[in-house]
Scaffold this active site. Structure first.
Site, PDB file in Angstrom:
ATOM      1  N   GLY A 311       0.814  -1.205   0.000  1.00 28.71           N
ATOM      2  CA  GLY A 311       0.000   0.000   0.000  1.00 28.71           C
ATOM      3  C   GLY A 311       0.846   1.254   0.000  1.00 28.71           C
ATOM      4  N   PHE A 315       0.957   9.160   4.225  1.00 33.17           N
ATOM      5  CA  PHE A 315       1.977   9.101   5.261  1.00 33.17           C
ATOM      6  C   PHE A 315       3.206   8.325   4.829  1.00 33.17           C
ATOM      7  CE2 PHE A 315      -2.017   9.545   7.689  1.00 33.17           C
ATOM      8  CZ  PHE A 315      -1.749  10.766   8.275  1.00 33.17           C
ATOM      9  N   ASP A 427      -7.963  11.820   9.750  1.00 32.93           N
ATOM     10  CA  ASP A 427      -7.897  11.207   8.422  1.00 32.93           C
ATOM     11  C   ASP A 427      -8.746   9.942   8.367  1.00 32.93           C
ATOM     12  OD1 ASP A 427      -7.159  11.097   5.808  1.00 32.93           O
ATOM     13  OD2 ASP A 427      -5.200  10.196   6.157  1.00 32.93           O
TER      14      ASP A 427
END
Length: 589
Positions: A311, A315, A427
């Site tokens: 992924g 961040f 988030d």
């Protein structure tokens, strides 16, 4: 004599009144006023602010959101941020040739940016971010020699970035992140000096600014003239066909040579793709139940390569780390921050590492290397909720969706009400809700927004990354509270119920996001239509309760939103069999 004098005075009074009215009428229909009225007439919906613009008003400078020059009475600024404007941008805006500031961000404007905007040569700032604008970036914007700030981020723009923008010598801020732009980023003028943050979220861009090499076919072609002059030129087609024959022979030779080199050197190339952890790297473990020596973990880190990537997000990149005993972890790489920030970063990680809860992804430890931080989390085999809803073939049934919503609510409520200090996530979105093998939800990436908030690059990413989930007041002020998380959770509930992304194309065509769509369906007494048609086993009472909870969460007023503690109570009392003790379960599976 007195009567005659009175008649003359009345005549003069009527004449002056007529001329005054005529003058006022002319002022009301000035070119600037006409342009603004064209904008007003094209807007299909708003919060009422531009409804106060009246053609009979003597001076458009008195209209809400309009600023004029004190001497010339020409419009120099149009500021209508977050007024729920839904509609196209009319070409008449190009008639505001003295306009210096155009601020229409955080609305629901759609269709393309008019090329006539290039006629507004006095413009210094264009802010159109957080809308649903489509089409290409007009090359005419390159004519605005005085332009200092251009923000077109978080829209649906496509095509190439015009090379003409490189001519803007006074431009200091430029952001086109989170669009659908393609091709090579021009390297002219200021564009050559911009960083990755200006272009994040455009998967088909390439160029040295984002460290992605452009190939000769495809990307570099897409970066050509945005006017579309390439076309299907017969001569080009003939040349292309001839080149293809030779190209195939070349590819065959390259494949043969590549296979040979791979057998000899391939494995060496993939080594240390993540990071060189040697030379001062240290491992910090938060929980004493991991029986690994630091050298064993470092050895595994050094073997990671691009095949282990599972992924990528705002961040950092996430890798799958498998230990020799069969245990698997998720490794999130965060690039080294500014010098002097390490101590604060490590202190915050200690706090995050102490948090253990059934509905949160555990942070097990981290590796502090000279170039980056590597955060070690529990690995969840079910992937993310985003993948389950939008990318995988299988369908989530009703019970699974309800359980995921409840689990995410409990994890977020724990962060808000039971952590010390309290944690605002900032988030919340489907890609940050991870699933275990039983499809039980766990909230991930909590605390990272605070860790990185001082980094300018992160601020851009976090706002862009959550576009569609962000609370109105957060987009406007940038200040996050627990209630901004509650809003994002409400959007998440709607996403789970509908199976649609918050900025689904079907909404954009109508000028909505998922919250606007819900409000529209409610106004039409059709709220039940929000449910994903592929979802089996829908329970009407549970659906009514979830829609009611989601509606409260996405209220435009933060004060009207419930706390996450209250959300959990509502879910337990109205959606499922109450089990309040589960909320305070801080044990980790």
């Amino acid at each position: 004599m007195g009567i005659c004098l009175m008649k003359r005075c009345c005549s003069w009074f009527l004449l002056i009144s007529f001329l005054s009215a005529l003058t006022n009428e002319n002022e009301a229909i000035s070119p600037d006023g006409e342009a603004l009225l064209s904008f007003r007439n094209g807007v299909l919906a708003s919060d009422g602010v531009i409804g106060l613009w009246r053609p009979e008003d003597p001076d458009p400078c008195n209209w809400k959101g309009v600023t004029c020059d004190a001497k010339t009475k020409r419009v120099i600024a149009l500021s209508l941020t977050y007024h729920k404007l839904r509609g196209p941008l009319p070409p008449e805006l190009g008639k505001l040739d003295q306009l210096r500031l155009l601020m229409l961000h955080n609305n629901a404007l759609y269709q393309s940016i008019p090329a006539s905007l290039g006629n507004c040569t006095a413009l210094e700032g264009i802010y159109l971010q957080n809308n649903y604008i489509t089409g290409t970036i007009p090359s005419e914007i390159g004519n605005l020699s005085g332009l200092k700030n251009l923000d077109l981020s978080n829209n649906n723009l496509n095509g190439a970035i015009p090379a003409s923008l490189g001519q803007l010598k006074r431009l200091t801020k430029f952001n086109v992140s989170n669009n659908f732009l393609v091709g090579k980023i021009p390297s002219d003028g200021l564009l050559a000096r911009l960083s990755r943050d200006s272009f994040n979220g455009n998967r088909n861009l390439c160029g040295k600014q984002i460290d992605i090499v452009c190939n000769d076919s495809g990307n570099s072609t897409a970066s050509g003239s945005p006017t579309g002059q390439g076309g299907n030129n017969p001569k080009r087609l003939l040349i292309s066909a001839s080149a293809t024959v030779g190209g195939l022979l070349l590819v065959a030779l390259m494949c043969f040579w590549g296979c040979f080199l791979y057998k000899k050197l391939g494995r060496v190339e993939s080594k240390s793709l993540v990071i060189d952890v040697g030379g001062g790297a240290s491992i910090v473990m938060f929980h004493g139940d991991l029986p690994y020596a630091s050298k064993d973990i470092i050895k595994k880190l050094e073997s990671l390569n691009e095949e282990h990537i599972i992924g990528c997000g705002g961040f950092g990149t996430v890798y799958k780390l498998s230990m020799d005993d069969g245990n698997v972890f998720a490794l999130k790489r965060i690039v080294k921050l500014n010098e002097g920030f390490d101590r604060f970063f490590e202190r915050e990680l200690e706090i995050l590492g102490s948090i253990k809860h059934r509905y949160l992804v555990n942070l097990r430890g981290y590796c502090n290397s000279p170039t980056s931080k590597l955060l070690l989390y529990d690995y969840l085999p079910g992937g993310s909720l985003d993948e389950a809803l939008h990318k995988r073939g299988e369908q989530l049934d009703w019970d699974s969706r309800v359980n995921i919503i409840i689990g995410a609510a409990k994890g977020l409520a724990y962060l808000h009400h039971d952590c010390s200090p309290r944690i605002i996530h900032r988030d919340i979105k489907s890609s940050n809700i991870l699933l275990d093998g039983n499809l039980e939800a766990r909230v991930s990436d909590f605390g990272l927004a605070k860790l990185l908030e001082d980094e300018e690059s992160h601020i851009t990413t976090i706002v862009a990354g959550t576009f569609g989930y962000l609370a109105p007041e957060y987009m406007q002020s940038g200040r996050a509270t627990e209630k901004t998380d509650v809003y994002s959770f409400g959007v998440l509930v709607l996403e789970v119920l509908s199976g649609k992304l918050p900025t689904d194309a079907s909404f954009i065509e109508k000028g909505f996001n998922i919250v606007g769509w819900l409000n529209f369906l409610i106004s039409e007494n059709r709220a039940k239509e929000i449910v994903d048609l592929s979802c089996e086993g829908v329970e009407r009472e549970s659906l009514d309760a979830l829609l009611s909870i989601a509606t409260k969460c996405v209220s435009s007023s933060p004060d009207e939103r419930p706390t996450m503690h209250r959300v959990v109570q509502l879910l337990e009392s109205e959606v499922m069999t109450p089990c309040p003790s589960d909320f305070y379960d801080s044990s980790s599976d």
